[in-house]
Write a protein that holds these residues in place. Sequence first.
Motif, PDB file in Angstrom:
ATOM      1  N   GLY A 184       0.857  -1.404   0.068  1.00  0.00           N
ATOM      2  CA  GLY A 184       0.180   0.007   0.054  1.00  0.00           C
ATOM      3  C   GLY A 184       0.766   1.226  -0.030  1.00  0.00           C
ATOM      4  O   GLY A 184       0.259   2.340   0.021  1.00  0.00           O
ATOM      5  N   VAL A 185       2.256   1.257  -0.269  1.00  0.00           N
ATOM      6  CA  VAL A 185       3.104   2.442  -0.285  1.00  0.00           C
ATOM      7  C   VAL A 185       4.043   1.935  -1.503  1.00  0.00           C
ATOM      8  O   VAL A 185       4.313   0.697  -1.711  1.00  0.00           O
ATOM      9  CB  VAL A 185       3.809   2.626   1.089  1.00  0.00           C
ATOM     10  CG1 VAL A 185       2.951   3.158   2.254  1.00  0.00           C
ATOM     11  CG2 VAL A 185       4.454   1.440   1.572  1.00  0.00           C
ATOM     12  N   THR A 208      -2.736   2.824   5.951  1.00  0.00           N
ATOM     13  CA  THR A 208      -2.939   3.071   4.586  1.00  0.00           C
ATOM     14  C   THR A 208      -4.378   3.213   4.140  1.00  0.00           C
ATOM     15  O   THR A 208      -5.200   3.310   4.970  1.00  0.00           O
ATOM     16  CB  THR A 208      -2.365   1.861   3.910  1.00  0.00           C
ATOM     17  OG1 THR A 208      -3.020   0.640   4.167  1.00  0.00           O
ATOM     18  CG2 THR A 208      -0.903   1.442   4.153  1.00  0.00           C
ATOM     19  N   ARG A 209      -4.515   3.521   3.079  1.00  0.00           N
ATOM     20  CA  ARG A 209      -6.013   3.867   2.666  1.00  0.00           C
ATOM     21  C   ARG A 209      -6.669   2.890   2.260  1.00  0.00           C
ATOM     22  O   ARG A 209      -6.245   1.677   2.599  1.00  0.00           O
ATOM     23  CB  ARG A 209      -5.651   4.925   1.088  1.00  0.00           C
ATOM     24  CG  ARG A 209      -5.173   6.164   1.429  1.00  0.00           C
ATOM     25  CD  ARG A 209      -5.029   7.205   0.249  1.00  0.00           C
ATOM     26  NE  ARG A 209      -4.073   6.498  -0.660  1.00  0.00           N
ATOM     27  CZ  ARG A 209      -3.558   6.858  -1.754  1.00  0.00           C
ATOM     28  NH1 ARG A 209      -4.122   7.887  -2.337  1.00  0.00           N
ATOM     29  NH2 ARG A 209      -2.574   6.276  -2.387  1.00  0.00           N
ATOM     30  N   THR A 248       0.888   5.679  -6.286  1.00  0.00           N
ATOM     31  CA  THR A 248       0.126   6.002  -5.167  1.00  0.00           C
ATOM     32  C   THR A 248      -1.008   7.174  -5.415  1.00  0.00           C
ATOM     33  O   THR A 248      -1.676   7.357  -4.516  1.00  0.00           O
ATOM     34  CB  THR A 248       1.013   6.581  -4.256  1.00  0.00           C
ATOM     35  OG1 THR A 248       1.759   7.605  -4.905  1.00  0.00           O
ATOM     36  CG2 THR A 248       2.108   5.732  -3.677  1.00  0.00           C
ATOM     37  N   ALA A 274      -5.912  -0.091  -2.139  1.00  0.00           N
ATOM     38  CA  ALA A 274      -5.433   0.595  -1.020  1.00  0.00           C
ATOM     39  C   ALA A 274      -5.272   2.107  -1.616  1.00  0.00           C
ATOM     40  O   ALA A 274      -4.396   2.722  -1.021  1.00  0.00           O
ATOM     41  CB  ALA A 274      -4.214   0.067  -0.294  1.00  0.00           C
ATOM     42  N   THR A 301      -9.150   0.787   6.479  1.00  0.00           N
ATOM     43  CA  THR A 301      -7.734   0.530   5.996  1.00  0.00           C
ATOM     44  C   THR A 301      -7.314  -0.831   5.448  1.00  0.00           C
ATOM     45  O   THR A 301      -7.794  -1.748   5.930  1.00  0.00           O
ATOM     46  CB  THR A 301      -6.744   1.213   7.164  1.00  0.00           C
ATOM     47  OG1 THR A 301      -5.345   1.173   6.645  1.00  0.00           O
ATOM     48  CG2 THR A 301      -6.528   0.189   8.483  1.00  0.00           C
ATOM     49  N   GLY A 321       0.580   1.707   7.834  1.00  0.00           N
ATOM     50  CA  GLY A 321       1.352   2.768   7.034  1.00  0.00           C
ATOM     51  C   GLY A 321       2.585   3.059   7.622  1.00  0.00           C
ATOM     52  O   GLY A 321       2.980   2.369   8.545  1.00  0.00           O
TER      53      GLY A 321
END
Length: 613
Positions: free
Chosen positions: A262-263, A392-393, A424, A456, A542, A546
């Motif tokens: 997610g990153v 994270t989103r 992202t 995400a 989420t 993160g």
Amino acid sequence: MMVERSLLLVSLLVLSSEAFVVPPSKTYIAPSAIHASTEQRAVKEEEVDVVVIGAGFGGLSCGALTSKYGFKTVCLEAHDTPGGVAHSFSRYSSASKETPFSFDSGPSLITGLSAKSTNPLRQVLDAIGTADEVDWKQYDGWLVHDYADGKALKMTAGDGGEFEKAIEEKAGPKSRRAFEKFKDEILGKGGLAEVSAYIPPFALRGGAKVILSIFQYLFKMMTIGTKGLLLTGPFTSTMDLYDMKDPFLRKWFDYLAFALSGVDASNTQGAPIAYMMSDLHKPGAVLDYPMGGMDALIQALVKGMENHGGELRVNSRVEKLLLDDSSGKACCVGVELSDGTRIKAKHGVVSNAPLWNYCRIVKDSVNLEDKDSPSTKAYYSIKEQADEMSATRSFMHLHLGIPKDGLPEMECHHSVLNFDHPVTDEQNMSIISIPTVFDESLAPEGYHIVHAYTAASDNFDEWIPFQEETGKVGSSPNSGTSQEYGRKQGYEELKAQKAEALWKAVECVIPDVRERAKRPGSVVLIGTPLTHRRYNQRYKGTYGPGVNPGKEVWELAGATTPFEKMFACGDTSFPGIGLPGVAASGTIAANTIASVQSQLQLIKELKEIDALQ
């Protein structure tokens, strides 16, 4: 705690798959997963050896292993089916009264499970004796569609050179040569990929006794040397060290990192990406899909737990911890359920709940007015961790059951994104799975299943105005808690707007998907970040942890907690997100409860069957 943390950081267990959300529908309950009879619920007090809170893959791995270690274990799940964000569910339509559409709610890409490997989840299945319960479909890769140029690149597993050819067609011969050189550096003898798998999770445990369990791996630990900094640092440091500057390839590794964690690669540890490169590009590498859907894999874990005397109870929501400060230290001695049942745990309680949810349970369990009590102090320590942990989103999800007449043969898995934009960016990347390509039994005859999600990359804050829930995160639909967000004006409009990215992504694979979705017998389910929050008990919907402000990569705690006899596993525990990652964390938690002697004996047994290096 410091001993555990430092050793965990150099042991570098890794992950290589995703876990996602459940759509707004009634969940399919596999018959063997139901263990919450009226007779059991009538019991208001009981005692077992180990209680596991949550039947996600981390909790199931832990519960199966504590059962294997000989502990009487009960795994408690608030939902009506096990599997957490990776469970399966079904929906019927007019297409068939006998055969439902059986959807996967979570992971779509899996490697290292169809045969003995360094994948921690495979090692759990080998340990509990159900690795052969799953029938695996092996396949060679997936398609990546680029909005920027309208072309699709196939990520082909193995070392046959097909992926290198695809890179050359996409980005030119210079990019191909750069990838080949970089791959040789990472996958070579003593390279980052090999080193990342040196220490198996079965050798780890929480606390100072890890020195005893890991002793036989000390030589390998010493040979890691300076590569340990690369493994624990951002993957961009590895690319910089090996002079991998190719613009397309750096975007490619951002894509892989984002799918994992997610990153992007600048915030993802080197270990999981290096390990994933091995999983994808080593000789003979394949991808795996469980025939029967993810439920087949979940039931293998449940069966392994049951075969060793463990028990899964669904519809069993933990409301409080039973705490005891009489020794002068904070100690967890059991749990209390929403129906009032109190279950004492002689050897330990393990939380598979995300840290934010676990913090809420602890808060409801202590007397905050007694600020000097050990339990209250332990709570504030946990609260500090939860407050500091970034999230994270979230996701939008599209689950479809559509007629497949006239469709050509196609790949099962697809990613769709614009490589000219940062991976992202909000809703830039969509991931698509069509599992009926492999297993026609998952849908009525003549139909395909399609599962698409934004990876995400959806903002939860946009959905807060529609959040009318008055109860706790993820309260059961049958708990009496208000779940009225779907009725508030504007919700359906925002849901349709945000789902548009998924429809467009699926059109890259099935151009007439919208027309097919309108035909009689079709199923259309749209899930939002609120859906994720509600059904999966995920804070702010989420994906998982993160990177905290001021940090480059995850810094996750291990199996131990500020409470004695209270342990943790799951994606907010080391090593983090993904099926292999959470299986590793469940393994470490189970090892921590077991004696070192029992742990070493299990390591020996696994080595004897070549299931452990």
